[in-house]
Design a protein around this motif. Structure first.
Motif, PDB file in Angstrom:
ATOM      1  N   PHE A   5       0.863  -1.177   0.000  1.00 39.76           N
ATOM      2  CA  PHE A   5       0.000   0.000   0.000  1.00 39.76           C
ATOM      3  C   PHE A   5       0.899   1.226   0.000  1.00 39.76           C
ATOM      4  O   PHE A   5       1.638   1.451   0.946  1.00 39.76           O
ATOM      5  N   ALA A   6       0.871   1.982  -1.066  1.00 42.19           N
ATOM      6  CA  ALA A   6       1.696   3.186  -1.220  1.00 42.19           C
ATOM      7  C   ALA A   6       3.183   2.860  -1.097  1.00 42.19           C
ATOM      8  O   ALA A   6       3.952   3.586  -0.476  1.00 42.19           O
ATOM      9  N   GLY A   7       3.568   1.710  -1.681  1.00 43.01           N
ATOM     10  CA  GLY A   7       4.980   1.349  -1.731  1.00 43.01           C
ATOM     11  C   GLY A   7       5.529   0.683  -0.494  1.00 43.01           C
ATOM     12  O   GLY A   7       6.737   0.542  -0.356  1.00 43.01           O
ATOM     13  N   ALA A   8       4.665   0.251   0.437  1.00 40.67           N
ATOM     14  CA  ALA A   8       5.139  -0.392   1.668  1.00 40.67           C
ATOM     15  C   ALA A   8       4.143  -1.467   2.089  1.00 40.67           C
ATOM     16  O   ALA A   8       2.964  -1.391   1.756  1.00 40.67           O
ATOM     17  N   PRO A   9       4.629  -2.496   2.821  1.00 38.24           N
ATOM     18  CA  PRO A   9       3.673  -3.465   3.382  1.00 38.24           C
ATOM     19  C   PRO A   9       2.672  -2.732   4.270  1.00 38.24           C
ATOM     20  O   PRO A   9       2.987  -1.680   4.828  1.00 38.24           O
ATOM     21  N   TRP A  10       1.470  -3.288   4.401  1.00 36.59           N
ATOM     22  CA  TRP A  10       0.401  -2.607   5.132  1.00 36.59           C
ATOM     23  C   TRP A  10       0.835  -2.192   6.534  1.00 36.59           C
ATOM     24  O   TRP A  10       0.531  -1.094   6.997  1.00 36.59           O
ATOM     25  N   SER A  11       1.572  -3.052   7.237  1.00 37.13           N
ATOM     26  CA  SER A  11       1.921  -2.755   8.632  1.00 37.13           C
ATOM     27  C   SER A  11       2.976  -1.662   8.767  1.00 37.13           C
ATOM     28  O   SER A  11       3.112  -1.054   9.817  1.00 37.13           O
ATOM     29  N   ARG A  12       3.721  -1.373   7.713  1.00 37.16           N
ATOM     30  CA  ARG A  12       4.801  -0.380   7.797  1.00 37.16           C
ATOM     31  C   ARG A  12       4.302   0.974   7.281  1.00 37.16           C
ATOM     32  O   ARG A  12       4.753   1.495   6.266  1.00 37.16           O
ATOM     33  N   VAL A  13       3.372   1.545   8.038  1.00 38.85           N
ATOM     34  CA  VAL A  13       2.691   2.779   7.645  1.00 38.85           C
ATOM     35  C   VAL A  13       3.682   3.911   7.391  1.00 38.85           C
ATOM     36  O   VAL A  13       3.505   4.716   6.479  1.00 38.85           O
ATOM     37  N   TRP A  14       4.731   3.976   8.210  1.00 40.05           N
ATOM     38  CA  TRP A  14       5.674   5.087   8.129  1.00 40.05           C
ATOM     39  C   TRP A  14       6.485   5.088   6.830  1.00 40.05           C
ATOM     40  O   TRP A  14       7.130   6.064   6.508  1.00 40.05           O
ATOM     41  N   GLU A  15       6.456   3.998   6.059  1.00 38.48           N
ATOM     42  CA  GLU A  15       7.217   3.939   4.809  1.00 38.48           C
ATOM     43  C   GLU A  15       6.356   4.271   3.588  1.00 38.48           C
ATOM     44  O   GLU A  15       6.840   4.237   2.457  1.00 38.48           O
ATOM     45  N   ARG A  16       5.103   4.559   3.805  1.00 34.92           N
ATOM     46  CA  ARG A  16       4.211   4.822   2.672  1.00 34.92           C
ATOM     47  C   ARG A  16       4.589   6.094   1.930  1.00 34.92           C
ATOM     48  O   ARG A  16       4.999   7.076   2.532  1.00 34.92           O
ATOM     49  N   GLN A  17       4.423   6.044   0.618  1.00 33.95           N
ATOM     50  CA  GLN A  17       4.715   7.189  -0.242  1.00 33.95           C
ATOM     51  C   GLN A  17       3.401   7.642  -0.866  1.00 33.95           C
ATOM     52  O   GLN A  17       2.983   7.140  -1.900  1.00 33.95           O
ATOM     53  N   ILE A  18       2.778   8.597  -0.205  1.00 36.10           N
ATOM     54  CA  ILE A  18       1.483   9.109  -0.653  1.00 36.10           C
ATOM     55  C   ILE A  18       1.727  10.379  -1.448  1.00 36.10           C
ATOM     56  O   ILE A  18       2.450  11.272  -1.005  1.00 36.10           O
ATOM     57  N   GLU A  19       1.141  10.455  -2.625  1.00 34.51           N
ATOM     58  CA  GLU A  19       1.305  11.649  -3.457  1.00 34.51           C
ATOM     59  C   GLU A  19       0.623  12.837  -2.785  1.00 34.51           C
ATOM     60  O   GLU A  19      -0.242  12.673  -1.928  1.00 34.51           O
ATOM     61  N   ASP A  20       1.017  14.038  -3.187  1.00 35.08           N
ATOM     62  CA  ASP A  20       0.479  15.255  -2.574  1.00 35.08           C
ATOM     63  C   ASP A  20      -1.042  15.344  -2.681  1.00 35.08           C
ATOM     64  O   ASP A  20      -1.701  15.897  -1.805  1.00 35.08           O
ATOM     65  N   ASN A  21      -1.614  14.791  -3.750  1.00 33.04           N
ATOM     66  CA  ASN A  21      -3.074  14.829  -3.906  1.00 33.04           C
ATOM     67  C   ASN A  21      -3.753  13.660  -3.203  1.00 33.04           C
ATOM     68  O   ASN A  21      -4.956  13.483  -3.303  1.00 33.04           O
ATOM     69  N   GLY A  22      -2.966  12.827  -2.494  1.00 35.34           N
ATOM     70  CA  GLY A  22      -3.538  11.715  -1.729  1.00 35.34           C
ATOM     71  C   GLY A  22      -3.633  10.414  -2.496  1.00 35.34           C
ATOM     72  O   GLY A  22      -4.084   9.410  -1.949  1.00 35.34           O
ATOM     73  N   THR A  23      -3.193  10.385  -3.750  1.00 38.64           N
ATOM     74  CA  THR A  23      -3.272   9.157  -4.550  1.00 38.64           C
ATOM     75  C   THR A  23      -2.210   8.159  -4.089  1.00 38.64           C
ATOM     76  O   THR A  23      -1.086   8.538  -3.772  1.00 38.64           O
ATOM     77  N   VAL A  24      -2.599   6.878  -4.042  1.00 36.05           N
ATOM     78  CA  VAL A  24      -1.665   5.817  -3.665  1.00 36.05           C
ATOM     79  C   VAL A  24      -1.734   4.681  -4.681  1.00 36.05           C
ATOM     80  O   VAL A  24      -2.760   4.481  -5.344  1.00 36.05           O
ATOM     81  N   THR A  25      -0.632   3.954  -4.793  1.00 33.21           N
ATOM     82  CA  THR A  25      -0.596   2.749  -5.626  1.00 33.21           C
ATOM     83  C   THR A  25      -0.699   1.548  -4.692  1.00 33.21           C
ATOM     84  O   THR A  25       0.021   1.471  -3.692  1.00 33.21           O
ATOM     85  N   VAL A  26      -1.612   0.623  -5.027  1.00 26.37           N
ATOM     86  CA  VAL A  26      -1.881  -0.534  -4.178  1.00 26.37           C
ATOM     87  C   VAL A  26      -1.687  -1.808  -4.983  1.00 26.37           C
ATOM     88  O   VAL A  26      -2.201  -1.922  -6.093  1.00 26.37           O
ATOM     89  N   GLU A  27      -0.937  -2.755  -4.418  1.00 27.43           N
ATOM     90  CA  GLU A  27      -0.824  -4.082  -5.018  1.00 27.43           C
ATOM     91  C   GLU A  27      -1.733  -5.013  -4.239  1.00 27.43           C
ATOM     92  O   GLU A  27      -1.616  -5.115  -3.017  1.00 27.43           O
TER      93      GLU A  27
END
Length: 195
Positions: free
Chosen positions: A72-94
């Motif tokens: 979720f946003a470039g990180a495993p779900w549990s590693r929230v602090w590693e997420r890369q959220i775009e400025d408009n809030g868009t995320v990439t999810v596998e």
């Protein structure tokens, strides 16, 4: 009588400051609600989708209950602090479906729906009640039971504090450390209070 000594001025100051800090965090969290990104997917600690809101970006992307969020946003779900959220809030999810196939989806952020805003406000009211009741008891009595009750109220309030959205990894980690500390201390405070 033992346990009924008058508290020092420093103890009162620390108690009031802790309460004020929690109220400030609560206010900041609730003021963020209009800008808080929302994707409408509710995921368990293991990455399994527990619920998808019917009218949400996640539902629009075809994410379903029971699927697994691989990233979720470039990180495993549990590693929230590693997420890369775009400025408009868009995320990439596998997402891994039940048949084992993995697909990638882009989820734009939506505004929080009314029922989510109300849920946050109710939790905020409960949080504020814990803080104020604990502070009233703390200021009106100086025995150990009152102190333990106050600490118990603050720990419950910190655990229930609505998540605030931040792009800062340091701020997120600090909040997580404080919340984890409250969760670890709460059982011992409860046990001591009842004993």
């Amino acid at each position: 009588m033992r346990g009924y000594r008058r508290r020092s001025a420093a103890a009162y100051l620390i108690g009031v400051a802790g309460s004020f800090l929690l109220v400030t965090q609560l206010g900041g969290s609730l003021l963020q609600l209009p800008e808080k990104p929302w994707w409408g997917v509710f995921v368990g600690p293991d990455g399994t989708v527990r619920r998808v809101d019917e009218h949400s970006p996640a539902a629009g992307a075809g994410i379903q209950k029971g699927e697994e969020i691989v990233s979720f946003a470039g990180a495993p779900w549990s590693r929230v602090w590693e997420r890369q959220i775009e400025d408009n809030g868009t995320v990439t999810v596998e997402v891994r479906s039940s048949d084992g196939r993995t697909r990638s989806e882009r989820l734009p952020s939506a505004t929080l729906p009314t029922h989510e805003v109300l849920r946050h406000l109710v939790f905020g009211f409960i949080d504020l009640s814990f803080i104020l009741i604990g502070l009233i008891v703390f200021l009106s009595r100086s025995d150990r039971v009152a102190t333990l009750f106050f600490l118990m109220c603050l720990a419950f309030a910190r655990i229930m504090l609505p998540d605030s959205f931040t792009h800062s990894r340091g701020t997120f980690l600090l909040n997580k450390v404080v919340q984890d500390a409250a969760m670890m201390l709460l059982p011992s405070i409860l046990l001591h209070f009842f004993l």
